[in-house]
Design a protein around this motif. Structure first.
Motif, PDB file in Angstrom:
ATOM      1  N   THR A 297       0.843  -1.176   0.000  1.00  0.00           N
ATOM      2  CA  THR A 297       0.000   0.000   0.000  1.00  0.00           C
ATOM      3  C   THR A 297       0.886   1.235   0.000  1.00  0.00           C
ATOM      4  O   THR A 297       1.703   1.413   0.900  1.00  0.00           O
ATOM      5  CB  THR A 297      -0.924   0.011   1.230  1.00  0.00           C
ATOM      6  N   VAL A 298       0.725   2.067  -1.002  1.00  0.00           N
ATOM      7  CA  VAL A 298       1.527   3.272  -1.129  1.00  0.00           C
ATOM      8  C   VAL A 298       0.985   4.366  -0.215  1.00  0.00           C
ATOM      9  O   VAL A 298       1.736   5.079   0.440  1.00  0.00           O
ATOM     10  CB  VAL A 298       1.545   3.757  -2.599  1.00  0.00           C
ATOM     11  N   LEU A 299      -0.354   4.477  -0.172  1.00  0.00           N
ATOM     12  CA  LEU A 299      -0.994   5.556   0.565  1.00  0.00           C
ATOM     13  C   LEU A 299      -2.405   5.123   0.932  1.00  0.00           C
ATOM     14  O   LEU A 299      -3.081   4.492   0.129  1.00  0.00           O
ATOM     15  CB  LEU A 299      -1.049   6.803  -0.333  1.00  0.00           C
ATOM     16  N   GLY A 300      -2.834   5.430   2.128  1.00  0.00           N
ATOM     17  CA  GLY A 300      -4.181   5.088   2.555  1.00  0.00           C
ATOM     18  C   GLY A 300      -4.809   6.213   3.361  1.00  0.00           C
ATOM     19  O   GLY A 300      -4.145   6.836   4.185  1.00  0.00           O
ATOM     20  N   VAL A 301      -6.078   6.507   3.098  1.00  0.00           N
ATOM     21  CA  VAL A 301      -6.810   7.530   3.839  1.00  0.00           C
ATOM     22  C   VAL A 301      -8.222   7.025   4.131  1.00  0.00           C
ATOM     23  O   VAL A 301      -8.721   6.117   3.470  1.00  0.00           O
ATOM     24  CB  VAL A 301      -6.894   8.868   3.073  1.00  0.00           C
ATOM     25  N   SER A 302      -8.830   7.622   5.143  1.00  0.00           N
ATOM     26  CA  SER A 302     -10.221   7.315   5.461  1.00  0.00           C
ATOM     27  C   SER A 302     -10.912   8.593   5.901  1.00  0.00           C
ATOM     28  O   SER A 302     -10.271   9.629   6.082  1.00  0.00           O
ATOM     29  CB  SER A 302     -10.299   6.261   6.558  1.00  0.00           C
ATOM     30  N   GLU A 303     -12.210   8.516   6.100  1.00  0.00           N
ATOM     31  CA  GLU A 303     -12.954   9.685   6.561  1.00  0.00           C
ATOM     32  C   GLU A 303     -12.475  10.126   7.934  1.00  0.00           C
ATOM     33  O   GLU A 303     -12.648  11.274   8.310  1.00  0.00           O
ATOM     34  CB  GLU A 303     -14.449   9.379   6.617  1.00  0.00           C
ATOM     35  N   LYS A 304     -11.868   9.230   8.676  1.00  0.00           N
ATOM     36  CA  LYS A 304     -11.335   9.573   9.995  1.00  0.00           C
ATOM     37  C   LYS A 304     -10.193  10.583   9.883  1.00  0.00           C
ATOM     38  O   LYS A 304      -9.951  11.350  10.800  1.00  0.00           O
ATOM     39  CB  LYS A 304     -10.854   8.318  10.710  1.00  0.00           C
ATOM     40  N   ASN A 305      -9.500  10.597   8.735  1.00  0.00           N
ATOM     41  CA  ASN A 305      -8.411  11.542   8.509  1.00  0.00           C
ATOM     42  C   ASN A 305      -8.907  12.950   8.194  1.00  0.00           C
ATOM     43  O   ASN A 305      -8.140  13.898   8.257  1.00  0.00           O
ATOM     44  CB  ASN A 305      -7.525  11.087   7.343  1.00  0.00           C
ATOM     45  N   LEU A 306     -10.182  13.081   7.843  1.00  0.00           N
ATOM     46  CA  LEU A 306     -10.722  14.394   7.495  1.00  0.00           C
ATOM     47  C   LEU A 306     -10.869  15.291   8.710  1.00  0.00           C
ATOM     48  O   LEU A 306     -10.756  16.500   8.598  1.00  0.00           O
ATOM     49  CB  LEU A 306     -12.087  14.243   6.806  1.00  0.00           C
ATOM     50  N   GLY A 307     -11.130  14.716   9.845  1.00  0.00           N
ATOM     51  CA  GLY A 307     -11.288  15.507  11.057  1.00  0.00           C
ATOM     52  C   GLY A 307     -12.723  15.952  11.248  1.00  0.00           C
ATOM     53  O   GLY A 307     -13.621  15.649  10.464  1.00  0.00           O
ATOM     54  N   LYS A 308     -12.942  16.699  12.298  1.00  0.00           N
ATOM     55  CA  LYS A 308     -14.291  17.136  12.660  1.00  0.00           C
ATOM     56  C   LYS A 308     -14.756  18.354  11.867  1.00  0.00           C
ATOM     57  O   LYS A 308     -15.926  18.684  11.875  1.00  0.00           O
ATOM     58  CB  LYS A 308     -14.336  17.486  14.156  1.00  0.00           C
ATOM     59  N   ASP A 309     -13.824  19.038  11.186  1.00  0.00           N
ATOM     60  CA  ASP A 309     -14.192  20.281  10.500  1.00  0.00           C
ATOM     61  C   ASP A 309     -15.023  20.052   9.241  1.00  0.00           C
ATOM     62  O   ASP A 309     -15.703  20.954   8.780  1.00  0.00           O
ATOM     63  CB  ASP A 309     -12.942  21.098  10.163  1.00  0.00           C
ATOM     64  N   VAL A 310     -15.008  18.846   8.672  1.00  0.00           N
ATOM     65  CA  VAL A 310     -15.784  18.557   7.472  1.00  0.00           C
ATOM     66  C   VAL A 310     -17.177  18.107   7.886  1.00  0.00           C
ATOM     67  O   VAL A 310     -17.349  17.102   8.544  1.00  0.00           O
ATOM     68  CB  VAL A 310     -15.096  17.468   6.616  1.00  0.00           C
ATOM     69  N   LYS A 311     -18.165  18.892   7.506  1.00  0.00           N
ATOM     70  CA  LYS A 311     -19.554  18.585   7.820  1.00  0.00           C
ATOM     71  C   LYS A 311     -20.280  18.254   6.533  1.00  0.00           C
ATOM     72  O   LYS A 311     -19.818  18.560   5.445  1.00  0.00           O
ATOM     73  CB  LYS A 311     -20.228  19.796   8.492  1.00  0.00           C
ATOM     74  N   GLY A 312     -21.428  17.642   6.660  1.00  0.00           N
ATOM     75  CA  GLY A 312     -22.255  17.366   5.493  1.00  0.00           C
ATOM     76  C   GLY A 312     -22.655  15.916   5.428  1.00  0.00           C
ATOM     77  O   GLY A 312     -22.440  15.135   6.363  1.00  0.00           O
ATOM     78  N   LYS A 313     -23.237  15.558   4.299  1.00  0.00           N
ATOM     79  CA  LYS A 313     -23.695  14.203   4.075  1.00  0.00           C
ATOM     80  C   LYS A 313     -22.517  13.291   3.774  1.00  0.00           C
ATOM     81  O   LYS A 313     -21.398  13.744   3.531  1.00  0.00           O
ATOM     82  CB  LYS A 313     -24.682  14.178   2.919  1.00  0.00           C
TER      83      LYS A 313
ATOM     84  N   ALA B 275     -17.254  11.968   1.178  1.00  0.00           N
ATOM     85  CA  ALA B 275     -16.535  11.105   0.243  1.00  0.00           C
ATOM     86  C   ALA B 275     -15.784  11.935  -0.790  1.00  0.00           C
ATOM     87  O   ALA B 275     -14.648  11.617  -1.156  1.00  0.00           O
ATOM     88  CB  ALA B 275     -17.506  10.151  -0.445  1.00  0.00           C
ATOM     89  N   LYS B 276     -16.393  13.020  -1.255  1.00  0.00           N
ATOM     90  CA  LYS B 276     -15.723  13.892  -2.219  1.00  0.00           C
ATOM     91  C   LYS B 276     -14.511  14.562  -1.578  1.00  0.00           C
ATOM     92  O   LYS B 276     -13.448  14.673  -2.192  1.00  0.00           O
ATOM     93  CB  LYS B 276     -16.695  14.938  -2.748  1.00  0.00           C
ATOM     94  N   GLU B 277     -14.647  15.003  -0.343  1.00  0.00           N
ATOM     95  CA  GLU B 277     -13.516  15.589   0.382  1.00  0.00           C
ATOM     96  C   GLU B 277     -12.398  14.567   0.569  1.00  0.00           C
ATOM     97  O   GLU B 277     -11.221  14.906   0.518  1.00  0.00           O
ATOM     98  CB  GLU B 277     -13.975  16.121   1.734  1.00  0.00           C
ATOM     99  N   LEU B 278     -12.780  13.316   0.778  1.00  0.00           N
ATOM    100  CA  LEU B 278     -11.784  12.257   0.916  1.00  0.00           C
ATOM    101  C   LEU B 278     -10.999  12.089  -0.385  1.00  0.00           C
ATOM    102  O   LEU B 278      -9.779  11.913  -0.367  1.00  0.00           O
ATOM    103  CB  LEU B 278     -12.461  10.937   1.297  1.00  0.00           C
ATOM    104  N   GLY B 279     -11.691  12.160  -1.518  1.00  0.00           N
ATOM    105  CA  GLY B 279     -11.020  12.088  -2.810  1.00  0.00           C
ATOM    106  C   GLY B 279     -10.052  13.246  -3.017  1.00  0.00           C
ATOM    107  O   GLY B 279      -8.944  13.058  -3.532  1.00  0.00           O
ATOM    108  N   LEU B 280     -10.451  14.432  -2.602  1.00  0.00           N
ATOM    109  CA  LEU B 280      -9.562  15.588  -2.702  1.00  0.00           C
ATOM    110  C   LEU B 280      -8.329  15.421  -1.821  1.00  0.00           C
ATOM    111  O   LEU B 280      -7.206  15.741  -2.236  1.00  0.00           O
ATOM    112  CB  LEU B 280     -10.317  16.859  -2.315  1.00  0.00           C
TER     113      LEU B 280
END
Length: 115
Positions: free
Chosen positions: A48-64, A69-74
């Motif tokens: 695995t070169v790189l891995g991220v999850s919604e947990k890495n986004l933090g509490k500042d990202v709100k929404g559905k 998921a789009k923020e995770l892609g970014l």
């Protein structure tokens, strides 16, 4: 044929056509009920070169869930650019290219990754 067998058959069918290399890693997406996970995988070295999850986004990202998921892609695209990765192969697994899976792909494209 139960639900798990059908899901595994879809996953195997997709993964037989998609192969990640060091120059063009595989962007694999996993979706649970609560979170979504994405990782870049080099299948040549089986690492695995790189891995991220919604947990890495933090509490500042709100929404559905789809907006997260789009923020995770970014975020994934930003971290991949830091590792000099510009092109990837998208692996949707056993999921349809719809909803949160599609949003991750669109976020990664907006972040600068090429599929």
């Amino acid at each position: 044929m139960n639900k798990i067998n059908k899901e595994n058959r879809r996953k195997i069918r997709v993964r037989s056509k998609v192969k990640g290399t060091s120059a063009r890693p595989r962007l694999s997406v996993y979706r649970s009920n609560k979170f979504i996970y994405a990782q870049l995988i080099n299948d040549d070295k089986a690492e695995t070169v790189l891995g991220v999850s919604e947990k890495n986004l933090g509490k500042d990202v709100k929404g559905k869930k789809s907006e997260k998921a789009k923020e995770l892609g970014l975020l994934l695209a930003k971290l991949a650019r830091g590792k000099k990765i510009k092109t990837v192969v998208f692996d949707r697994g056993s999921y349809a290219y719809h909803g949160r899976i599609k949003q991750v792909a669109q976020g990664a494209r907006e972040g600068g990754l090429k599929f």
